[in-house]
Design an enzyme around this catalytic site. Structure first.
Site, PDB file in Angstrom:
ATOM      1  N   ARG A 131       0.998  -1.087  -0.095  1.00  0.00           N
ATOM      2  CA  ARG A 131      -0.240   0.248  -0.092  1.00  0.00           C
ATOM      3  C   ARG A 131       0.567   1.427   0.183  1.00  0.00           C
ATOM      4  O   ARG A 131       2.222   1.063   0.509  1.00  0.00           O
ATOM      5  CB  ARG A 131      -0.721   0.188   1.131  1.00  0.00           C
ATOM      6  CG  ARG A 131      -1.982  -0.925   1.514  1.00  0.00           C
ATOM      7  CD  ARG A 131      -2.849  -1.170   2.811  1.00  0.00           C
ATOM      8  NE  ARG A 131      -3.233  -2.065   3.021  1.00  0.00           N
ATOM      9  CZ  ARG A 131      -2.905  -3.437   3.579  1.00  0.00           C
ATOM     10  NH1 ARG A 131      -1.518  -3.767   4.274  1.00  0.00           N
ATOM     11  NH2 ARG A 131      -3.966  -4.304   3.314  1.00  0.00           N
ATOM     12  N   LYS A 150      -2.079  -2.312   7.596  1.00  0.00           N
ATOM     13  CA  LYS A 150      -2.535  -1.888   8.096  1.00  0.00           C
ATOM     14  C   LYS A 150      -2.984  -2.133  10.155  1.00  0.00           C
ATOM     15  O   LYS A 150      -2.403  -3.676  10.496  1.00  0.00           O
ATOM     16  CB  LYS A 150      -4.103  -2.307   8.129  1.00  0.00           C
ATOM     17  CG  LYS A 150      -4.149  -1.313   6.642  1.00  0.00           C
ATOM     18  CD  LYS A 150      -5.747  -1.779   5.796  1.00  0.00           C
ATOM     19  CE  LYS A 150      -6.194  -0.576   5.158  1.00  0.00           C
ATOM     20  NZ  LYS A 150      -7.119  -1.161   4.475  1.00  0.00           N
ATOM     21  N   HIS A 165      -2.544   1.324  -6.785  1.00  0.00           N
ATOM     22  CA  HIS A 165      -3.266   0.284  -6.039  1.00  0.00           C
ATOM     23  C   HIS A 165      -2.844  -0.828  -7.225  1.00  0.00           C
ATOM     24  O   HIS A 165      -3.381  -1.652  -7.169  1.00  0.00           O
ATOM     25  CB  HIS A 165      -4.642   0.487  -5.618  1.00  0.00           C
ATOM     26  CG  HIS A 165      -5.119  -0.356  -4.620  1.00  0.00           C
ATOM     27  ND1 HIS A 165      -5.156  -0.307  -3.792  1.00  0.00           N
ATOM     28  CD2 HIS A 165      -5.771  -1.620  -4.863  1.00  0.00           C
ATOM     29  CE1 HIS A 165      -5.421  -1.472  -2.896  1.00  0.00           C
ATOM     30  NE2 HIS A 165      -5.935  -1.961  -2.916  1.00  0.00           N
ATOM     31  N   ARG A 222      -0.463  -2.777  -6.426  1.00  0.00           N
ATOM     32  CA  ARG A 222      -0.906  -4.055  -5.307  1.00  0.00           C
ATOM     33  C   ARG A 222      -1.659  -5.035  -6.068  1.00  0.00           C
ATOM     34  O   ARG A 222      -1.686  -6.379  -5.615  1.00  0.00           O
ATOM     35  CB  ARG A 222      -1.171  -3.260  -4.428  1.00  0.00           C
ATOM     36  CG  ARG A 222      -2.286  -4.336  -3.463  1.00  0.00           C
ATOM     37  CD  ARG A 222      -2.069  -3.262  -2.353  1.00  0.00           C
ATOM     38  NE  ARG A 222      -2.776  -3.362  -1.002  1.00  0.00           N
ATOM     39  CZ  ARG A 222      -2.053  -4.642  -0.517  1.00  0.00           C
ATOM     40  NH1 ARG A 222      -1.356  -4.670   0.269  1.00  0.00           N
ATOM     41  NH2 ARG A 222      -3.082  -4.854   0.985  1.00  0.00           N
ATOM     42  N   HIS A 254      -3.848  -9.314   4.429  1.00  0.00           N
ATOM     43  CA  HIS A 254      -4.768  -8.645   3.921  1.00  0.00           C
ATOM     44  C   HIS A 254      -5.617  -9.903   5.641  1.00  0.00           C
ATOM     45  O   HIS A 254      -4.405 -11.411   5.586  1.00  0.00           O
ATOM     46  CB  HIS A 254      -5.945  -9.766   3.357  1.00  0.00           C
ATOM     47  CG  HIS A 254      -5.764  -8.828   1.621  1.00  0.00           C
ATOM     48  ND1 HIS A 254      -5.683  -9.495   0.537  1.00  0.00           N
ATOM     49  CD2 HIS A 254      -5.604  -7.531   1.681  1.00  0.00           C
ATOM     50  CE1 HIS A 254      -5.672  -8.068  -0.586  1.00  0.00           C
ATOM     51  NE2 HIS A 254      -5.218  -7.071   0.392  1.00  0.00           N
ATOM     52  N   TYR A 260      -8.566  -9.396  -5.953  1.00  0.00           N
ATOM     53  CA  TYR A 260      -8.023  -9.179  -6.790  1.00  0.00           C
ATOM     54  C   TYR A 260      -7.863 -10.429  -7.503  1.00  0.00           C
ATOM     55  O   TYR A 260      -6.770  -9.647  -8.763  1.00  0.00           O
ATOM     56  CB  TYR A 260      -6.317  -9.103  -5.941  1.00  0.00           C
ATOM     57  CG  TYR A 260      -6.599  -7.874  -4.974  1.00  0.00           C
ATOM     58  CD1 TYR A 260      -8.018  -7.435  -4.184  1.00  0.00           C
ATOM     59  CD2 TYR A 260      -5.108  -6.962  -4.624  1.00  0.00           C
ATOM     60  CE1 TYR A 260      -7.331  -6.696  -3.971  1.00  0.00           C
ATOM     61  CE2 TYR A 260      -4.991  -6.391  -4.108  1.00  0.00           C
ATOM     62  CZ  TYR A 260      -5.835  -5.598  -2.930  1.00  0.00           C
ATOM     63  OH  TYR A 260      -6.322  -4.083  -1.806  1.00  0.00           O
TER      64      TYR A 260
END
Length: 184
Positions: free
Chosen positions: A37, A61, A130, A133, A156, A165
């Site tokens: 990210r 995150k 993104h 990614r 994730h 994705y």
């Protein structure tokens, strides 16, 4: 981003012989190879990278830490680090006029702007950070890497997120189903 587009963007960086060319190539290569990210990329410190083991520690995150392995980007990163030097601090610095490096942390917006400039210089259709990614995830899935491993590499919490994705075509699903056998 198709591999041809990524190559064109990296060529645009290579054609820039200023320190920014090396830095931008390293940022884009690491972002793609590790599926980072924007905030993760600009949050990397030099001390997070172990050039002996090839490991790069990422703070994702919700302060979740993970290891990624930017081995394929190691030569590009080495070129940037030769310019950057080995002072502790952010891996990627802002660069001012005249090639002056400022030992401060870049913002994720600065990285976005850099990528947009390199995309324009390469003559590639509009891409976002993104997209790199997403392409990382798709390329790994296309190469046969299981979705749980891809989810871990991307940070994730759930494979459900990674499934969004997955752009493999129906042909890949048909081929997979054809590998099964019923003993009848």
């Amino acid at each position: 981003a198709a591999s041809g587009e990524l190559a064109a963007i990296l060529r645009a960086c290579e054609n820039d012989i200023t320190p920014a060319g090396a830095r931008d190539a390293a940022m884009i290569a690491i972002a793609y190879i590790c599926g980072l990210r924007r905030a993760e990329l600009v949050g990397v410190d030099l001390g997070d990278y172990n050039d002996q083991t090839g490991e790069l520690r990422i703070m994702g995150k919700r302060r979740k830490e993970r290891m990624v392995y930017p081995e394929a980007a190691a030569p590009v990163l080495a070129d940037w680090l030769a310019i950057r030097g080995n002072e502790p601090g952010p891996m990627f610095y802002p660069i001012y006029k005249g090639g002056h490096l400022s030992p401060n942390r870049m913002t994720s917006q600065a990285y976005y702007n850099i990528l947009q400039n390199r995309i324009a210089a390469a003559g590639v259709k509009d891409l976002s950070p993104h997209d790199l990614r997403r392409t990382c995830a798709s390329d790994l899935l296309d190469a046969g890497i299981d979705i749980a491993t891809v989810a871990k590499l991307l940070g994730h919490a759930s494979v459900t997120t990674t499934q969004r994705y997955d752009r493999r075509p129906e042909a890949a699903k048909r081929k997979a189903a054809g590998l099964l056998h019923i003993p009848y």
